[in-house]
Design a protein around this motif. Structure first.
Motif, PDB file in Angstrom:
ATOM      1  N   ASP A 315      41.453  11.099  -1.672  1.00 50.67           N
ATOM      2  CA  ASP A 315      42.369   9.730  -0.800  1.00 50.67           C
ATOM      3  C   ASP A 315      43.823   9.683  -0.756  1.00 50.67           C
ATOM      4  OD1 ASP A 315      40.535   8.139  -0.382  1.00 50.67           O
ATOM      5  OD2 ASP A 315      40.856   6.558  -1.650  1.00 50.67           O
ATOM      6  N   PHE A 316      44.280  10.340  -2.789  1.00 56.89           N
ATOM      7  CA  PHE A 316      45.612  11.112  -2.469  1.00 56.89           C
ATOM      8  C   PHE A 316      46.674  11.316  -1.125  1.00 56.89           C
ATOM      9  CE2 PHE A 316      47.067   9.933  -7.059  1.00 56.89           C
ATOM     10  CZ  PHE A 316      46.321   8.216  -6.870  1.00 56.89           C
ATOM     11  N   PRO A 317      45.662  12.988  -1.231  1.00 50.02           N
ATOM     12  CA  PRO A 317      46.487  14.029  -0.202  1.00 50.02           C
ATOM     13  C   PRO A 317      46.188  13.197   1.158  1.00 50.02           C
ATOM     14  CG  PRO A 317      44.560  15.024  -1.878  1.00 50.02           C
ATOM     15  CD  PRO A 317      44.728  13.622  -1.859  1.00 50.02           C
ATOM     16  N   MET A 318      45.032  12.693   1.413  1.00 49.02           N
ATOM     17  CA  MET A 318      45.278  13.007   2.801  1.00 49.02           C
ATOM     18  C   MET A 318      45.899  11.626   3.493  1.00 49.02           C
ATOM     19  SD  MET A 318      41.870   9.929   4.123  1.00 49.02           S
ATOM     20  CE  MET A 318      42.102   8.119   2.690  1.00 49.02           C
ATOM     21  N   LEU A 319      46.298  10.360   2.294  1.00 54.57           N
ATOM     22  CA  LEU A 319      47.248   9.517   2.851  1.00 54.57           C
ATOM     23  C   LEU A 319      48.894  10.390   2.992  1.00 54.57           C
ATOM     24  CD1 LEU A 319      46.138   6.416   0.739  1.00 54.57           C
ATOM     25  CD2 LEU A 319      45.913   7.264   3.318  1.00 54.57           C
ATOM     26  N   ILE A 320      48.617  11.383   2.077  1.00 48.45           N
ATOM     27  CA  ILE A 320      50.317  12.136   2.019  1.00 48.45           C
ATOM     28  C   ILE A 320      50.056  12.478   3.479  1.00 48.45           C
ATOM     29  CG2 ILE A 320      51.532  13.783   1.062  1.00 48.45           C
ATOM     30  CD1 ILE A 320      51.875  11.748  -0.309  1.00 48.45           C
ATOM     31  N   ASP A 321      49.153  13.311   4.268  1.00 44.01           N
ATOM     32  CA  ASP A 321      49.385  13.793   5.088  1.00 44.01           C
ATOM     33  C   ASP A 321      49.222  13.056   6.171  1.00 44.01           C
ATOM     34  OD1 ASP A 321      48.619  16.333   3.702  1.00 44.01           O
ATOM     35  OD2 ASP A 321      46.431  16.553   4.214  1.00 44.01           O
ATOM     36  N   LEU A 322      48.973  11.685   6.076  1.00 41.05           N
ATOM     37  CA  LEU A 322      49.440  10.520   6.920  1.00 41.05           C
ATOM     38  C   LEU A 322      50.744  10.718   7.158  1.00 41.05           C
ATOM     39  CD1 LEU A 322      45.990   8.823   6.671  1.00 41.05           C
ATOM     40  CD2 LEU A 322      46.467  10.131   9.277  1.00 41.05           C
ATOM     41  N   HIS A 323      51.110  10.376   6.035  1.00 42.55           N
ATOM     42  CA  HIS A 323      52.567   9.636   5.890  1.00 42.55           C
ATOM     43  C   HIS A 323      53.142  10.883   6.630  1.00 42.55           C
ATOM     44  CE1 HIS A 323      56.635   8.890   4.185  1.00 42.55           C
ATOM     45  NE2 HIS A 323      56.375  10.348   3.653  1.00 42.55           N
TER      46      HIS A 323
END
Length: 362
Positions: A315-323
Motif C-alpha cells: 500500500d505505501f508505494p502505491m499511495l505515494i505513486d498516486l500522490h
C-alpha cells in the motif's frame, strides 16, 4: 558503534515531554538504523504521554516517520543504506496463522527491534512508541518496519502514511471495500476521518458525507472529496445521512471517533446490508449496547479496521505513486512543520483542534 542523538521523551504520565540525548545501538540481526527526516505528531503519541497505552515510561515518542536507512544488521535482505523508507508499526512475521492464510495484513505476530535505545545520562531503557520512536534524529527498528518508496516525495508527506493517513484510507478501501458509485458517510473528521474521505474519493464513491461538530474540519473534508457535510451539533446525523441517501442510509459508514455514541450513529446511518467500519480507537472503559434484534435485522457487516488493514509493502508505494501523479493530495494533511523542541506545543494545538497534522522536520 552506538550513536548519541536527540530525541523527544515522555518521562511520566501527563508530564511535559522533553528533548533528551539518547543512545542508538548498532543494528543487530534483522534490524536497521534509520536517519529520520520527518515525523508526524499523532494522537497516539499523546495517548502514550497520558498513560493511555501503557505505563512503561519513559517513552521515546513518534511513529509517523520517513527517512533514510543508515545501516542494517546481519541477515537483512532487500534493504540497503541509502534507501528512502516510510516506517510502519506492523512488520509482518510471514509465519503466523494469518500470514499462512494469505492475509498478512492481519499478522498476529508483528515484530520490532530486539535491542533497546537508552537515555544517555542514566542508561535507562526507552519504550519506543509503536515500536518506532521517531521523534529522534535516528532510530532503531526491525528491518521489516522499513518500506521503500519513491524518494521523489517529500519526507513530511510520506511519513504520514505510517499511521493516521493510512488508517483512514485503508478503512475506506481495504476494510470498507468502498467501490465506484457507493454512498459513504464518515463520522469524525480529524486526520483519520479526513483520510477516509480521501480514500472514498479515490475509490470512486458517488456520495461522501462528512460528519463533525467543527465547521473548520468539515471545510477541510470538502477539500479532500466530501460532497456533503453535516454539523452533528446542529443536526441529527442519522437523519441527515438518511435524507441525503434517499431515506435508506449509506452503503458504508466509517466511524473515526471511537465513542459508543458515534458508533450507534454509524450503525443506524447505514443502509440495510450496509457496512460499518470502526477505525476510531475507544478507551478501555467504553461499552456499547445495541438491541441484538437490530444487529440481526439490519444485516450487513460490522468491522474493525486495524491500521486500515494495510500491507505496507503493497500500500505505501502505491499511495505515494498516486500522490506523485496528483491523484491523492497527501500534502493537504500537513498543517505545519516544526522542530523537535516544539512537540509539546503541537500537542496543545492538537487538543484545541487547530491542526490536521503538525510534522516534525529534522
Amino acid at each position: 558503534m552506538a550513536q548519541e542523538v536527540r530525541g523527544v521523551i515522555a518521562p511520566g504520565k501527563d508530564e511535559p515531554v522533553r528533548v533528551e540525548t539518547i543512545v542508538v545501538p548498532d543494528p543487530g540481526p534483522g534490524e536497521a538504523v534509520v536517519r529520520v527526516q520527518a515525523c508526524g505528531v499523532c494522537h497516539t503519541d499523546l495517548h502514550y504521554k497520558q498513560g493511555g497505552i501503557s505505563d512503561d515510561f519513559p517513552f521515546l515518542l513518534g511513529h509517523e516517520a520517513a527517512g533514510v536507512v543508515e545501516s542494517v544488521g546481519e541477515g537483512v535482505t532487500g534493504l540497503s543504506p541509502g534507501d528512502f523508507v516510510v516506517l510502519n508499526w506492523r512488520a509482518v512475521c510471514g509465519s503466523c496463522r494469518a500470514c499462512l492464510r494469505g492475509k498478512p495484513w492481519y499478522c498476529f505476530n508483528t515484530h520490532n527491534a530486539r535491542q533497546k535505545m537508552t537515555l544517555a545520562a542514566t542508561g535507562q531503557e526507552l519504550s519506543p512508541a509503536l515500536g518506532i520512536g521517531a521523534f529522534a534524529e535516528k532510530t532503531l527498528v526491525a528491518a521489516g518496519q522499513c518500506t521503500k518508496v519513491d524518494p521523489a516525495v517529500s519526507p513530511a508527506v510520506a511519513g504520514l502514511l505510517g499511521c493516521g493517513v493510512m488508517a483512514g484510507i485503508g478503512a475506506a478501501i481495504n476494510t470498507g471495500g468502498v467501490g465506484r458509485g457507493d454512498s459513504v458517510a464518515v463520522i469524525g473528521c480529524g486526520g483519520v476521518g479526513d483520510a477516509a474521505v480521501a480514500g472514498a474519493n479515490l475509490a470512486g464513491a458517488a456520495k461522501i458525507i462528512a460528519v463533525d461538530i467543527d465547521d473548520r474540519k468539515l471545510a477541510t473534508a470538502r477539500t479532500l472529496g466530501a460532497t456533503h457535510t453535516v454539523n452533528s451539533k446542529e443536526t441529527d446525523p442519522v437523519e441527515a445521512i438518511r435524507e441525503l441517501t434517499g431515506g435508506f442510509g449509506a452503503d458504508v459508514v466509517i466511524e473515526a471517533v471511537g465513542r459508543p455514541e458515534t458508533y450507534q450513529q454509524a450503525f443506524y446511518a447505514r443502509d440495510l446490508a450496509g457496512t460499518v467500519v470502526l477505525v476510531g480507537v475507544p478507551t478501555p472503559e467504553m461499552k456499547l449496547e445495541l438491541p441484538l434484534l437490530d444487529v440481526f435485522g439490519r444485516g450487513g457487516a460490522l468491522k474493525s479496521s486495524w491500521y486500515g488493514d494495510c500491507l505496507p509493502s503493497r500500500d505505501f508505494p502505491m499511495l505515494i505513486d498516486l500522490h506523485l501523479q496528483g491523484r491523492l493530495p497527501l500534502d493537504a494533511f500537513v498543517t505545519e512543520t516544526i522542530g523537535l523542541d516544539e512537540v509539546e506545543k503541537a500537542f496543545e494545538r492538537m487538543h484545541h483542534g487547530d491542526v490536521l497534522r503538525s510534522v516534525v522536520v529534522l
